[in-house]
Design a protein around this motif. Sequence first.
Motif, PDB file in Angstrom:
ATOM      1  N   VAL A  76       0.841  -1.187   0.128  1.00  0.00           N
ATOM      2  CA  VAL A  76       0.101  -0.049  -0.130  1.00  0.00           C
ATOM      3  C   VAL A  76       0.966   1.344   0.075  1.00  0.00           C
ATOM      4  O   VAL A  76       2.010   1.372   1.013  1.00  0.00           O
ATOM      5  CB  VAL A  76      -0.969   0.052   1.278  1.00  0.00           C
ATOM      6  CG1 VAL A  76      -1.968   1.249   1.097  1.00  0.00           C
ATOM      7  CG2 VAL A  76      -1.849  -1.209   1.421  1.00  0.00           C
ATOM      8  N   HIS A  77       0.790   2.204  -0.913  1.00  0.00           N
ATOM      9  CA  HIS A  77       1.376   3.223  -1.082  1.00  0.00           C
ATOM     10  C   HIS A  77       0.706   4.434  -0.951  1.00  0.00           C
ATOM     11  O   HIS A  77      -0.410   4.717  -1.591  1.00  0.00           O
ATOM     12  CB  HIS A  77       2.474   3.203  -2.440  1.00  0.00           C
ATOM     13  CG  HIS A  77       3.433   2.508  -2.548  1.00  0.00           C
ATOM     14  ND1 HIS A  77       4.605   2.315  -2.059  1.00  0.00           N
ATOM     15  CD2 HIS A  77       3.282   1.080  -3.260  1.00  0.00           C
ATOM     16  CE1 HIS A  77       5.123   1.326  -2.243  1.00  0.00           C
ATOM     17  NE2 HIS A  77       4.471   0.545  -2.868  1.00  0.00           N
ATOM     18  N   ALA A  78       0.896   5.443  -0.153  1.00  0.00           N
ATOM     19  CA  ALA A  78       0.452   6.984  -0.380  1.00  0.00           C
ATOM     20  C   ALA A  78       0.738   7.575  -1.551  1.00  0.00           C
ATOM     21  O   ALA A  78       1.947   7.849  -1.925  1.00  0.00           O
ATOM     22  CB  ALA A  78       0.735   7.714   0.836  1.00  0.00           C
ATOM     23  N   LEU A  79      -0.066   7.919  -2.458  1.00  0.00           N
ATOM     24  CA  LEU A  79       0.115   8.792  -3.393  1.00  0.00           C
ATOM     25  C   LEU A  79      -0.060  10.305  -2.965  1.00  0.00           C
ATOM     26  O   LEU A  79       0.362  11.050  -3.749  1.00  0.00           O
ATOM     27  CB  LEU A  79      -0.829   8.487  -4.891  1.00  0.00           C
ATOM     28  CG  LEU A  79      -0.767   6.984  -5.033  1.00  0.00           C
ATOM     29  CD1 LEU A  79      -1.963   6.573  -6.006  1.00  0.00           C
ATOM     30  CD2 LEU A  79       0.370   6.629  -5.782  1.00  0.00           C
ATOM     31  N   SER A  80      -0.586  10.508  -2.118  1.00  0.00           N
ATOM     32  CA  SER A  80      -0.922  11.897  -1.466  1.00  0.00           C
ATOM     33  C   SER A  80      -1.565  11.666  -0.078  1.00  0.00           C
ATOM     34  O   SER A  80      -1.818  10.476   0.168  1.00  0.00           O
ATOM     35  CB  SER A  80      -1.844  12.970  -2.324  1.00  0.00           C
ATOM     36  OG  SER A  80      -3.202  12.474  -2.288  1.00  0.00           O
ATOM     37  N   ASP A  81      -1.554  12.747   0.731  1.00  0.00           N
ATOM     38  CA  ASP A  81      -2.496  12.482   1.952  1.00  0.00           C
ATOM     39  C   ASP A  81      -3.830  12.065   1.722  1.00  0.00           C
ATOM     40  O   ASP A  81      -4.248  11.564   2.976  1.00  0.00           O
ATOM     41  CB  ASP A  81      -2.335  13.714   2.860  1.00  0.00           C
ATOM     42  CG  ASP A  81      -2.713  14.804   2.283  1.00  0.00           C
ATOM     43  OD1 ASP A  81      -2.882  15.037   0.917  1.00  0.00           O
ATOM     44  OD2 ASP A  81      -3.125  15.873   3.016  1.00  0.00           O
ATOM     45  N   ARG A  82      -4.484  12.013   0.798  1.00  0.00           N
ATOM     46  CA  ARG A  82      -6.095  11.457   0.438  1.00  0.00           C
ATOM     47  C   ARG A  82      -6.048  10.549  -0.624  1.00  0.00           C
ATOM     48  O   ARG A  82      -7.073  10.026  -0.723  1.00  0.00           O
ATOM     49  CB  ARG A  82      -6.808  12.699   0.286  1.00  0.00           C
ATOM     50  CG  ARG A  82      -6.927  13.809   1.357  1.00  0.00           C
ATOM     51  CD  ARG A  82      -8.080  14.846   1.180  1.00  0.00           C
ATOM     52  NE  ARG A  82      -8.253  15.650   2.369  1.00  0.00           N
ATOM     53  CZ  ARG A  82      -8.913  15.164   3.452  1.00  0.00           C
ATOM     54  NH1 ARG A  82      -9.436  13.735   3.467  1.00  0.00           N
ATOM     55  NH2 ARG A  82      -9.039  16.050   4.425  1.00  0.00           N
ATOM     56  N   VAL A  83      -4.923  10.007  -0.952  1.00  0.00           N
ATOM     57  CA  VAL A  83      -4.937   9.006  -1.950  1.00  0.00           C
ATOM     58  C   VAL A  83      -3.885   7.810  -1.933  1.00  0.00           C
ATOM     59  O   VAL A  83      -2.916   8.322  -1.482  1.00  0.00           O
ATOM     60  CB  VAL A  83      -4.862   9.508  -3.699  1.00  0.00           C
ATOM     61  CG1 VAL A  83      -5.009   8.370  -4.756  1.00  0.00           C
ATOM     62  CG2 VAL A  83      -5.981  10.810  -3.772  1.00  0.00           C
ATOM     63  N   ALA A  84      -4.387   6.615  -2.051  1.00  0.00           N
ATOM     64  CA  ALA A  84      -3.499   5.519  -1.850  1.00  0.00           C
ATOM     65  C   ALA A  84      -3.681   4.447  -2.863  1.00  0.00           C
ATOM     66  O   ALA A  84      -4.861   4.441  -3.372  1.00  0.00           O
ATOM     67  CB  ALA A  84      -3.581   4.922  -0.434  1.00  0.00           C
ATOM     68  N   LEU A  85      -2.834   3.637  -3.042  1.00  0.00           N
ATOM     69  CA  LEU A  85      -2.882   2.729  -3.936  1.00  0.00           C
ATOM     70  C   LEU A  85      -2.343   1.219  -3.418  1.00  0.00           C
ATOM     71  O   LEU A  85      -1.382   1.266  -2.830  1.00  0.00           O
ATOM     72  CB  LEU A  85      -1.714   2.714  -5.177  1.00  0.00           C
ATOM     73  CG  LEU A  85      -1.063   1.567  -6.116  1.00  0.00           C
ATOM     74  CD1 LEU A  85      -2.580   1.202  -6.997  1.00  0.00           C
ATOM     75  CD2 LEU A  85      -0.225   1.801  -6.943  1.00  0.00           C
ATOM     76  N   LEU A  86      -3.167   0.442  -3.446  1.00  0.00           N
ATOM     77  CA  LEU A  86      -3.097  -0.901  -2.881  1.00  0.00           C
ATOM     78  C   LEU A  86      -2.922  -1.988  -4.072  1.00  0.00           C
ATOM     79  O   LEU A  86      -3.720  -2.027  -4.952  1.00  0.00           O
ATOM     80  CB  LEU A  86      -4.223  -1.346  -2.135  1.00  0.00           C
ATOM     81  CG  LEU A  86      -4.202  -2.791  -1.377  1.00  0.00           C
ATOM     82  CD1 LEU A  86      -4.914  -2.810  -0.015  1.00  0.00           C
ATOM     83  CD2 LEU A  86      -4.803  -3.751  -2.413  1.00  0.00           C
TER      84      LEU A  86
END
Length: 145
Positions: free
Chosen positions: A73-83
């Motif tokens: 799981v990676h944060a793409l921003s403080d309100r968006v993440a990629l799993l």
Amino acid sequence: MEAFEEAVTALHTAVLTAWNDRDAAAFAARFAPGGHLIGFDGSQIPAPEIEAHLRPIFSGHATATYVWKVRDVHALSDRVALLRAITGMLPPGAEVPHPALNAVQSLIAVHGPAGWRVALLQNTPAQYHERPDLAESHTAELTPP
């Protein structure tokens, strides 16, 4: 594990658990209003249509059950993440995933007033053309001991 990683992993678990429970409303409820589902067969379903799309599938077919492992799981921003996850499916009555139903999932989650919701869930068949060792490894990793 950071709080966003736990929350996004829990969101992914809730979506796949809703599938396993054959609960179209619970599955759809995890999506953001502008979200999309891309199915194993390439179907593209906008969030407002997901429940209606799944309801006849669950009522008319004995669906397979998901098994999965979250890769990261990676944060793409403080309100968006990629799993990213690998999945397999247990046909009704089976104890081992059917290799032809293996997939790689990408889930983009967005955080808003309702908490973390799915912006995109994409299922890509994991066929591993001409690499049977990868297909076997995928299935083995999802097979209970």
